[in-house]
Scaffold this active site. Structure first.
Site, mmCIF file in Angstrom:
data_model
loop_
_atom_site.group_PDB
_atom_site.id
_atom_site.type_symbol
_atom_site.label_atom_id
_atom_site.label_comp_id
_atom_site.label_asym_id
_atom_site.label_seq_id
_atom_site.Cartn_x
_atom_site.Cartn_y
_atom_site.Cartn_z
ATOM 1 C CG ASP A 83 -10.482 3.839 4.930
ATOM 2 O OD1 ASP A 83 -10.262 4.854 5.441
ATOM 3 O OD2 ASP A 83 -10.239 3.333 4.045
ATOM 4 C CG HIS B 135 -2.224 1.036 1.131
ATOM 5 N ND1 HIS B 135 -3.317 0.292 0.678
ATOM 6 C CD2 HIS B 135 -2.215 2.226 1.379
ATOM 7 C CE1 HIS B 135 -4.189 1.420 0.528
ATOM 8 N NE2 HIS B 135 -3.614 2.360 0.978
ATOM 9 C CE LYS C 260 -7.456 1.686 2.354
ATOM 10 N NZ LYS C 260 -7.703 3.165 2.701
ATOM 11 C CB SER D 225 -7.042 5.644 6.002
ATOM 12 O OG SER D 225 -7.461 5.452 4.666
ATOM 13 N NE ARG E 124 -8.152 11.532 5.953
ATOM 14 C CZ ARG E 124 -7.525 10.496 5.517
ATOM 15 N NH1 ARG E 124 -7.672 9.052 5.424
ATOM 16 N NH2 ARG E 124 -6.320 10.812 5.224
HETATM 17 N N1 URA Z 1 -3.991 5.877 1.415
HETATM 18 C C1 URA Z 1 -5.086 5.659 2.080
HETATM 19 O O1 URA Z 1 -5.726 4.232 2.054
HETATM 20 N N2 URA Z 1 -5.372 6.301 2.979
HETATM 21 C C2 URA Z 1 -4.977 7.598 3.417
HETATM 22 O O2 URA Z 1 -5.349 8.199 4.013
HETATM 23 C C3 URA Z 1 -3.617 7.884 2.751
HETATM 24 C C4 URA Z 1 -3.444 6.940 1.591
#
Ligand code: URA
Length: 431
Positions: A161, A82, A187, A183, A168
């Site tokens: 999220d 990620h 996930k 966040s 956001r």
């Molecule tokens: N990627 C995400 O999943 N969340 C964030 O807040 C920033 C990048």
């Protein structure tokens, strides 16, 4: 307990208890707490921060807002990678099929564009039919049968999220270490990844502009990963200039597919090999980074990574003819080539200015739920350190509106700086 009191407590810079955080996230998820209170909460967190303890509670509350997948009866290991968000960052789209082609099951839950940073889901949706809303059962089934899943938050996986992310994006509450860490990690925890490689972006086009901030975010996320019993590592990589050449959803999809054919800008190719090598090591398929890198190169040269991507697109309902023929991706109405105004060396390609200009063109959202224009964006031809001659192509603007094209051209031109002196290229990774 009342939501307003929790917001006030955070506004007054006090530490929230686990119960308060859980109450707020549960209420927000089930609709009892409205968007306006959640936005105020996010702003209070952005302005006043959270302790490591609060951030872990927030992550776990968001992860538990839906199901937590246990995939151990399906596969022995599930890897994920990620990015903390950047400009031109289509790494996941190339790296995930690469590692899946090397035999590592990939189950990934991605996000949409956030502020000036692009999002994997928006990019994937530029392939007609591609579904990013798999149910938990579909997620499991596809992981078992195809060994690769790239989807978004569904109603049953980390729904808090999904809702918070969309707020956001349009309330100026993106660049907050606790909000980004929670966040990303909620996930990863919800989707059942057992090995997680975090690509923490640092620089002008990242939410963390300094190495110090990047390190802090990386450490926080690695700690949360370990707390949740997941193998987790973080890399700190450069995001002062866009990664690769393409910025914008379809344009980035095309570049990501071209990488799987072995045809990609050198920085993007090198970045992907390095990230893939880390994923292969962490997932236990490669004994060290050099073996991982050789495996990653091999799956590109033998076509297996591209084939894995076709399998993924087909499994998620996408039209695979786009993978086979990238000229099918929608083109913008106007394409303008802007030339180098003066000879010298490129000393800056300000990634955030480029990302914001892409949003102006329509590649990102101004309001929650806004549609996005997949075709618009830029091709950036030059990198920091390149020697350039006046008159050669510097970048292309792909636009569907003439006025926006002019605006975007001016800002992306201003994102480029030139020097008479030699300028060293930027590193790809810092740590
Ligand atoms: N990627 C995400 O999943 N969340 C964030 O807040 C920033 C990048």
């Amino acid at each position: 307990m009342r939501a307003v009191d929790i917001i006030i407590k955070k506004r007054e810079k006090q530490e929230l208890t686990s119960q308060e955080i859980e109450f707020f996230i549960n209420g927000f998820t089930n609709g009892d707490i409205p968007d306006y209170q959640a936005s105020a909460f996010a702003m209070a967190v952005l302005l006043n921060g959270m302790t490591a303890h609060e951030t872990k509670d927030l992550t776990l509350a968001m992860a538990h807002s839906g199901q937590i997948l246990d995939l151990s009866n399906i596969v022995d290991v599930v890897v994920d990678k990620h990015s903390s968000g950047g400009v031109g960052d289509k790494t996941s789209i190339s790296v995930m099929p690469m590692v899946a082609a090397c035999g590592l099951p990939v189950g990934k839950m991605s996000g949409r564009g956030l502020g000036f940073s692009g999002g994997t889901l928006d990019k994937l949706e530029s392939i007609p039919g591609y579904r990013v809303d798999l149910t938990t059962d579909e997620f499991k089934q596809q992981l078992k049968e195809k060994g690769i899943v790239l989807t978004g938050q569904s109603l049953d996986l980390a729904p808090a999220d999904g809702k918070m992310y969309a707020l956001r994006d349009v309330t100026g509450t993106v660049p907050s270490t606790p909000l980004i860490a929670s966040s990303i990690m909620c996930k990863k925890i919800a989707a059942g990844a057992t090995a997680i490689v975090l690509d923490v972006k640092v620089g002008l086009g990242a939410f963390m502009e300094t190495l110090e901030e990047g390190r802090k975010l990386a450490k926080l996320m690695v700690d949360i990963g370990h707390l949740a019993g997941r193998k987790t590592v973080a890399l700190l990589s450069d995001m002062n200039q866009p990664l690769g050449s393409a910025v914008g959803n379809s344009l980035e999809m095309i570049e990501a597919i071209q990488l799987l054919r072995g045809q990609a800008p050198a920085d993007y190719y090198e970045h992907c090999l390095h990230v893939a090598a880390h994923v292969l090591v962490l997932g236990g398929r490669a004994k060290d980074l050099s073996v991982g890198r050789a495996m990653a190169e091999q799956c590109i040269s033998d076509g297996s990574a591209l084939e894995k991507f076709r399998v993924l697109v087909q499994a998620q309902g996408g039209d695979i003819s786009y993978v086979d023929d990238v000229s099918k991706f929608g083109h913008a109405k106007y394409i303008k080539v802007v030339n180098v105004p003066r000879s010298g060396f490129i000393s800056q390609v300000h990634a955030r200015i480029v990302g914001e200009a892409a949003v102006t063109l329509g590649a990102g959202r101004a309001k929650k739920g806004d549609p996005i224009d997949h075709a618009v964006g830029f091709i950036i031809h030059k990198k920091v350190g390149d020697k350039v001659k006046a008159g050669e192509p510097l970048f292309e603007v792909h636009a569907n509106d003439e006025k926006k094209l002019e605006e975007a051209r001016d800002s992306v031109l201003s994102a480029h700086k030139f020097s008479d002196e030699f300028v060293s290229p930027l590193p790809l990774f810092y740590e």
